[in-house]
Design a protein around this motif. Sequence first.
Motif, PDB file in Angstrom:
ATOM      1  N   LYS A   2       0.904  -1.337  -0.022  1.00 15.56           N
ATOM      2  CA  LYS A   2      -0.059   0.040   0.038  1.00 15.56           C
ATOM      3  C   LYS A   2       0.848   1.423   0.095  1.00 15.56           C
ATOM      4  O   LYS A   2       1.917   1.293   0.604  1.00 15.56           O
ATOM      5  CB  LYS A   2      -0.913  -0.099   1.289  1.00 15.56           C
ATOM      6  CG  LYS A   2      -2.072  -1.080   1.129  1.00 15.56           C
ATOM      7  CD  LYS A   2      -2.956  -0.629  -0.116  1.00 15.56           C
ATOM      8  CE  LYS A   2      -4.144  -1.405   0.175  1.00 15.56           C
ATOM      9  NZ  LYS A   2      -5.206  -1.178  -0.954  1.00 15.56           N
ATOM     10  N   LEU A  27      -3.712   0.283  -5.170  1.00 18.40           N
ATOM     11  CA  LEU A  27      -2.409   0.164  -4.325  1.00 18.40           C
ATOM     12  C   LEU A  27      -2.381   1.437  -3.568  1.00 18.40           C
ATOM     13  O   LEU A  27      -1.530   1.691  -2.701  1.00 18.40           O
ATOM     14  CB  LEU A  27      -1.199  -0.166  -5.070  1.00 18.40           C
ATOM     15  CG  LEU A  27      -1.145  -1.599  -5.413  1.00 18.40           C
ATOM     16  CD1 LEU A  27      -0.085  -1.764  -6.322  1.00 18.40           C
ATOM     17  CD2 LEU A  27      -1.397  -2.992  -4.692  1.00 18.40           C
ATOM     18  N   GLU A 225       6.019   1.828  -7.039  1.00 18.68           N
ATOM     19  CA  GLU A 225       6.145   0.446  -6.613  1.00 18.68           C
ATOM     20  C   GLU A 225       7.679   0.262  -6.901  1.00 18.68           C
ATOM     21  O   GLU A 225       8.565  -0.596  -5.954  1.00 18.68           O
ATOM     22  CB  GLU A 225       5.382  -0.686  -7.454  1.00 18.68           C
ATOM     23  CG  GLU A 225       4.292  -1.134  -6.933  1.00 18.68           C
ATOM     24  CD  GLU A 225       3.493  -2.324  -7.626  1.00 18.68           C
ATOM     25  OE1 GLU A 225       3.794  -3.476  -7.147  1.00 18.68           O
ATOM     26  OE2 GLU A 225       2.668  -2.124  -8.542  1.00 18.68           O
TER      27      GLU A 225
END
Length: 256
Positions: A2, A27, A225
Amino acid sequence: MKMIDAHIHLDHYKDKEIQVLMDEAGLIDALVSVSFDLESCKRNLQLASEFEKVRPAFGFHPEQPLPIVEEQERLFQWMEKHRTEMIAIGEVGLPYYRKADRKISAKEYTEYIALLEIFIQRAKEWKKPIVLHAVYEEAPIVCNLLEKYSWNRAHFHWFKGDQKTIARMIENGYFISVTPDVVYEAEIQQLVSIYPLEQLMVETDGPWPFEGPFAGRITHPNMMEESIRVIAKIKGLSVGEVSEKLRENTVSFYQI
């Protein structure tokens, strides 16, 4: 994993792009959408009413001509009226690139500093974090002002600077955030290796475009990410551990 995008110009995306970003933001827990000027502030407030994940920050980006006095007054009056709806003051700071390009005079530069000082005063008065555009030799000037008003809830986004300034910022408890260029820029990787994980956040600064593996793609919060994976590698920690700590830092700093 997250994530929270600690710095994005959501209002600079097209409406259809915003909808796509939000539809694909599974996310993403939150996006701190910073403002460019008064109209940008109003747009970010509107976006916050439309999308639960958007947290607006209000301010005036320094890499543009200064607003006249009346425009400044309107901006501060509007911010005062809507201060409970903003998560922070930002984006504010000093015009490093305009100065480097010799687009401003010495007198004008002092006026940028004076405007920033007012924003820092308001940040302390309103007990709000402040989001700063201050790189290289501009950063020590901003540190001087923050120290003058004893206000350390400061977030230097996409920061770049010398070792002395970095040490000063760490000592003062200031936060920095890194963009997806940490994936391919040695300078940013070196900064991450020095700066404590406890004072780091991640951002996109979207829609600013990136190179390397992101070349030709619209800037998307999901790019963080890859940023987190690189930060984890630099810090010698697991991706999960780093991801959770970065999220925790941002939640705590912005009181999300």
